[in-house]
Design a protein around this motif. Structure first.
Motif, short mmCIF file in Angstrom:
data_model
loop_
_atom_site.label_atom_id
_atom_site.label_comp_id
_atom_site.label_asym_id
_atom_site.label_seq_id
_atom_site.Cartn_x
_atom_site.Cartn_y
_atom_site.Cartn_z
N MET A 141 44.91 26.92 37.39
CA MET A 141 43.56 27.36 37.03
C MET A 141 43.40 28.80 37.48
O MET A 141 44.06 29.25 38.40
CB MET A 141 42.50 26.46 37.70
CG MET A 141 42.54 26.46 39.20
SD MET A 141 41.48 25.24 40.00
CE MET A 141 39.93 26.07 40.02
N LYS A 142 42.55 29.53 36.80
CA LYS A 142 42.35 30.94 37.13
C LYS A 142 41.12 31.09 38.01
O LYS A 142 40.09 30.48 37.76
CB LYS A 142 42.19 31.76 35.86
CG LYS A 142 43.45 31.79 35.03
CD LYS A 142 43.38 32.88 34.00
CE LYS A 142 44.63 32.82 33.16
NZ LYS A 142 45.47 33.93 33.34
N PHE A 143 41.27 31.91 39.04
CA PHE A 143 40.15 32.25 39.90
C PHE A 143 40.43 33.59 40.54
O PHE A 143 41.58 33.99 40.68
CB PHE A 143 39.87 31.16 40.95
CG PHE A 143 41.08 30.68 41.68
CD1 PHE A 143 41.57 31.34 42.79
CD2 PHE A 143 41.76 29.55 41.25
CE1 PHE A 143 42.69 30.91 43.45
CE2 PHE A 143 42.88 29.10 41.90
CZ PHE A 143 43.36 29.78 43.01
N ALA A 144 39.38 34.28 40.90
CA ALA A 144 39.49 35.61 41.48
C ALA A 144 39.94 35.53 42.93
O ALA A 144 39.75 34.51 43.61
CB ALA A 144 38.13 36.31 41.40
N MET A 145 40.53 36.60 43.42
CA MET A 145 40.97 36.61 44.81
C MET A 145 39.80 36.59 45.78
O MET A 145 39.94 36.23 46.93
CB MET A 145 41.90 37.78 45.09
CG MET A 145 41.28 39.12 45.09
SD MET A 145 42.54 40.33 45.48
CE MET A 145 41.54 41.74 45.76
N GLU A 146 38.61 36.94 45.31
CA GLU A 146 37.43 36.87 46.16
C GLU A 146 36.71 35.53 46.06
O GLU A 146 35.69 35.31 46.71
CB GLU A 146 36.46 38.02 45.88
CG GLU A 146 35.82 37.97 44.52
CD GLU A 146 36.60 38.72 43.43
OE1 GLU A 146 36.03 38.87 42.34
OE2 GLU A 146 37.74 39.12 43.66
N ALA A 147 37.25 34.61 45.25
CA ALA A 147 36.67 33.28 45.15
C ALA A 147 36.69 32.62 46.53
O ALA A 147 37.63 32.80 47.30
CB ALA A 147 37.45 32.43 44.14
#
Length: 108
Positions: free
Chosen positions: A16-22
């Protein structure tokens, strides 16, 4: 020491894709037995008892960001952790979120 490539089973892209700041939080209670999980999973669960960003987890584990993203995606699909994506308003990140990330990076 285990090579990062071996930790992810050779995978380089998360499911799944998520930002490094998630932000990531543990779903398991501190009384739940996690001893059957891999050492990497155990470390991430321990770290995410307090909400942390993906980048912060990567830095604390001293593992490449790509490896940590794969592990976090796997753990999220297994229901061990919860990933909280930042809400973007018209393509602009929330200033409060950026300030919290910056504060966390300064603490490192």
């Amino acid at each position: 020491m285990v090579r990062p490539y071996a930790v992810t089973g050779g995978r380089t892209a998360p499911r799944m894709k998520f930002a490094m700041e998630a932000l990531v939080s543990s779903v398991t209670s501190e009384y739940q037995d996690i001893s059957l999980l891999s050492p990497e999973y155990q470390s991430i669960i321990q770290l995410t008892r307090n909400v942390r960003s993906v980048a912060e987890i990567s830095a604390l584990l001293r593992q490449p960001l790509g490896v940590v993203r794969v592990l976090i995606a796997d753990m999220a699909s297994e229901g061990l952790i919860r990933v909280h994506q930042p809400a973007l308003d018209a393509g602009k990140p929330d200033l409060n979120l950026l300030e919290r990330v910056l504060s966390g990076l300064r603490r490192l």
